[in-house]
Design a protein around this motif. Structure first.
Motif, PDB file in Angstrom:
ATOM      1  N   TYR A  12       0.849  -0.994   0.090  1.00 39.22           N
ATOM      2  CA  TYR A  12      -0.018  -0.165   0.048  1.00 39.22           C
ATOM      3  C   TYR A  12       0.992   1.195   0.048  1.00 39.22           C
ATOM      4  N   VAL A  13       0.640   1.967  -1.073  1.00 39.08           N
ATOM      5  CA  VAL A  13       1.573   3.115  -1.299  1.00 39.08           C
ATOM      6  C   VAL A  13       0.536   4.365  -0.980  1.00 39.08           C
ATOM      7  N   PHE A  14       0.956   5.093   0.081  1.00 42.70           N
ATOM      8  CA  PHE A  14       0.055   6.257   0.093  1.00 42.70           C
ATOM      9  C   PHE A  14       0.872   7.854  -0.217  1.00 42.70           C
ATOM     10  N   THR A  15       0.013   8.520  -1.051  1.00 40.50           N
ATOM     11  CA  THR A  15       0.707   9.462  -1.623  1.00 40.50           C
ATOM     12  C   THR A  15       0.101  10.991  -1.582  1.00 40.50           C
ATOM     13  N   ASP A  16       0.586  11.934  -1.613  1.00 40.91           N
ATOM     14  CA  ASP A  16       0.310  13.364  -1.574  1.00 40.91           C
ATOM     15  C   ASP A  16       0.905  14.057  -2.639  1.00 40.91           C
ATOM     16  N   ASP A  17       1.153  15.273  -2.339  1.00 33.87           N
ATOM     17  CA  ASP A  17       2.050  15.813  -3.590  1.00 33.87           C
ATOM     18  C   ASP A  17       3.564  16.048  -3.052  1.00 33.87           C
ATOM     19  N   CYS A  18       4.002  14.954  -2.276  1.00 30.96           N
ATOM     20  CA  CYS A  18       5.266  15.020  -1.841  1.00 30.96           C
ATOM     21  C   CYS A  18       6.289  14.978  -2.975  1.00 30.96           C
ATOM     22  N   GLU A  19       7.592  15.345  -2.875  1.00 31.68           N
ATOM     23  CA  GLU A  19       8.734  15.360  -3.832  1.00 31.68           C
ATOM     24  C   GLU A  19       9.067  14.087  -4.294  1.00 31.68           C
ATOM     25  N   TYR A  20       8.966  12.785  -3.505  1.00 33.15           N
ATOM     26  CA  TYR A  20       9.325  11.473  -3.926  1.00 33.15           C
ATOM     27  C   TYR A  20       7.930  10.573  -4.117  1.00 33.15           C
ATOM     28  N   CYS A  21       6.832  11.174  -4.008  1.00 26.75           N
ATOM     29  CA  CYS A  21       5.597  10.114  -4.217  1.00 26.75           C
ATOM     30  C   CYS A  21       5.616   9.304  -5.660  1.00 26.75           C
ATOM     31  N   GLU A  22       5.813  10.156  -6.781  1.00 32.09           N
ATOM     32  CA  GLU A  22       5.839   9.752  -7.923  1.00 32.09           C
ATOM     33  C   GLU A  22       6.634   8.723  -8.197  1.00 32.09           C
ATOM     34  N   ASP A  23       8.175   8.962  -7.708  1.00 32.44           N
ATOM     35  CA  ASP A  23       9.160   7.867  -7.826  1.00 32.44           C
ATOM     36  C   ASP A  23       8.974   6.542  -7.003  1.00 32.44           C
ATOM     37  N   THR A  24       8.179   6.936  -5.973  1.00 34.64           N
ATOM     38  CA  THR A  24       7.905   5.651  -4.970  1.00 34.64           C
ATOM     39  C   THR A  24       7.064   4.699  -5.958  1.00 34.64           C
ATOM     40  N   VAL A  25       5.830   5.350  -6.195  1.00 35.62           N
ATOM     41  CA  VAL A  25       4.887   4.663  -7.057  1.00 35.62           C
ATOM     42  C   VAL A  25       5.635   4.047  -8.164  1.00 35.62           C
ATOM     43  N   GLU A  26       6.222   4.591  -9.089  1.00 34.32           N
ATOM     44  CA  GLU A  26       6.896   3.927 -10.347  1.00 34.32           C
ATOM     45  C   GLU A  26       7.953   2.780  -9.885  1.00 34.32           C
ATOM     46  N   LEU A  27       8.700   3.053  -8.704  1.00 34.04           N
ATOM     47  CA  LEU A  27       9.564   2.008  -8.313  1.00 34.04           C
ATOM     48  C   LEU A  27       8.702   0.701  -8.097  1.00 34.04           C
ATOM     49  N   ASN A  28       7.772   0.962  -7.426  1.00 32.33           N
ATOM     50  CA  ASN A  28       6.851  -0.323  -6.861  1.00 32.33           C
ATOM     51  C   ASN A  28       6.260  -0.952  -8.192  1.00 32.33           C
ATOM     52  N   GLU A  29       5.756   0.013  -9.194  1.00 36.39           N
ATOM     53  CA  GLU A  29       5.416  -0.537 -10.471  1.00 36.39           C
ATOM     54  C   GLU A  29       6.351  -1.335 -11.223  1.00 36.39           C
ATOM     55  N   GLU A  30       7.305  -1.138 -11.286  1.00 38.63           N
ATOM     56  CA  GLU A  30       8.631  -1.639 -11.706  1.00 38.63           C
ATOM     57  C   GLU A  30       8.750  -2.878 -10.969  1.00 38.63           C
ATOM     58  N   LEU A  31       8.643  -3.129  -9.773  1.00 43.33           N
ATOM     59  CA  LEU A  31       9.001  -4.266  -9.042  1.00 43.33           C
ATOM     60  C   LEU A  31       7.707  -5.326  -9.148  1.00 43.33           C
ATOM     61  N   ALA A  32       6.432  -4.686  -9.162  1.00 43.73           N
ATOM     62  CA  ALA A  32       5.398  -5.473  -9.251  1.00 43.73           C
ATOM     63  C   ALA A  32       5.290  -6.234 -10.740  1.00 43.73           C
ATOM     64  N   GLU A  33       6.249  -5.764 -11.646  1.00 40.13           N
ATOM     65  CA  GLU A  33       6.239  -6.284 -12.934  1.00 40.13           C
ATOM     66  C   GLU A  33       7.161  -7.693 -12.745  1.00 40.13           C
ATOM     67  N   LEU A  34       7.781  -7.834 -11.644  1.00 44.53           N
ATOM     68  CA  LEU A  34       8.905  -8.841 -11.605  1.00 44.53           C
ATOM     69  C   LEU A  34       8.291 -10.073 -11.070  1.00 44.53           C
ATOM     70  N   SER A  35       7.259 -10.059 -10.360  1.00 41.60           N
ATOM     71  CA  SER A  35       6.529 -11.055  -9.694  1.00 41.60           C
ATOM     72  C   SER A  35       5.070 -10.939  -9.486  1.00 41.60           C
ATOM     73  N   ASP A  36       4.260 -12.154  -9.876  1.00 45.85           N
ATOM     74  CA  ASP A  36       2.740 -12.428  -9.994  1.00 45.85           C
ATOM     75  C   ASP A  36       2.469 -12.171  -8.421  1.00 45.85           C
ATOM     76  N   LEU A  37       3.265 -12.355  -7.629  1.00 43.12           N
ATOM     77  CA  LEU A  37       3.083 -12.570  -6.047  1.00 43.12           C
ATOM     78  C   LEU A  37       2.863 -11.138  -5.460  1.00 43.12           C
ATOM     79  N   TYR A  38       3.799 -10.030  -6.220  1.00 41.28           N
ATOM     80  CA  TYR A  38       3.851  -8.715  -5.636  1.00 41.28           C
ATOM     81  C   TYR A  38       2.861  -7.773  -6.363  1.00 41.28           C
ATOM     82  N   THR A  39       1.838  -7.070  -5.310  1.00 37.85           N
ATOM     83  CA  THR A  39       0.807  -6.361  -5.839  1.00 37.85           C
ATOM     84  C   THR A  39       0.900  -5.080  -5.313  1.00 37.85           C
TER      85      THR A  39
END
Length: 213
Positions: free
Chosen positions: A26-53
């Motif tokens: 669960y990634v919780f975001t607002d308008d913080c500086e690193y929110c978009e990067d945190t989401v993108e990082l986890n999106e890329e991780l989620a591509e690497l395993s069907d067990l990670y959402t």
């Protein structure tokens, strides 16, 4: 542009191969500086395993309130869960030196295997009151991931324990409140216990027990 290099992706896929059960970030975001990067990082991780959402939610959402993710007033906040676990938390982007610890945490949440000695597990099981562990870090600190992983292992072993990685520069006001001058700085139940450095697991546990006493 991708955050993870081809080498990163290969390394993560190798580690993720050990996963056994589903894990949700669960990634919780607002308008913080690193929110978009945190989401993108986890999106890329989620591509690497069907067990990670990945699920992305606003910091002012009901789910954020449920997990108390908004308690420091800004994001990004990440909570790793197997559907029940709530205490493995990251305040700030889990990149730099913290990236490896984050990947290993995901696998540990998935498998339920912390690797802690049985005697440490037994002592942790005896804790029957709420414990909050804050580990203040910077993303360039080579010793910080060990402290974060130990704190998160404790949270995996006992639901009474909530353990937070706090990126000191992203959460500057909180760092100032706790007088952070060196990292990793560990605070137990706010000011009941405090130490600096990545202590071995038995000594870390002693610090927790001393803070409770």
């Amino acid at each position: 542009m991708a955050i993870l290099s081809d080498q990163n992706r290969g390394d993560v896929e190798e580690v993720f191969a050990e996963m056994t059960d589903e894990v949700t970030a669960y990634v919780f975001t607002d308008d913080c500086e690193y929110c978009e990067d945190t989401v993108e990082l986890n999106e890329e991780l989620a591509e690497l395993s069907d067990l990670y959402t990945l699920e992305v939610h606003d910091l002012d959402s009901e789910l954020a309130e449920q997990y108390d993710a908004d308690r420091y007033g800004s994001g990004p906040v990440t909570i790793l869960t197997d559907g029940e676990l709530e205490g493995v938390q990251y305040f700030g982007i889990p990149s730099g030196q913290e990236f490896g610890a984050y990947v290993r945490d995901i696998v540990a949440v998935s498998t339920g295997e912390t690797g802690l000695d049985d005697d440490i597990k037994a002592e942790l099981a005896e804790i029957d009151e709420p414990v909050n562990i804050k580990v203040f870090v910077t993303l360039t600190c080579p010793h910080c991931p060990r402290a974060v992983e130990t704190a998160h292992k404790f949270a995996m072993e006992n639901d009474n324990i909530t353990s937070e990685m706090v990126e000191a520069q992203e959460y500057m006001e909180l760092s100032q409140e706790f007088g952070v001058q060196g990292v990793p700085q560990v605070n137990i139940n706010d000011h009941d216990g405090e130490f600096t450095g990545a202590q071995p697991e038995p000594q870390f546990l002693e610090q927790v027990k001393n803070a409770l006493n």
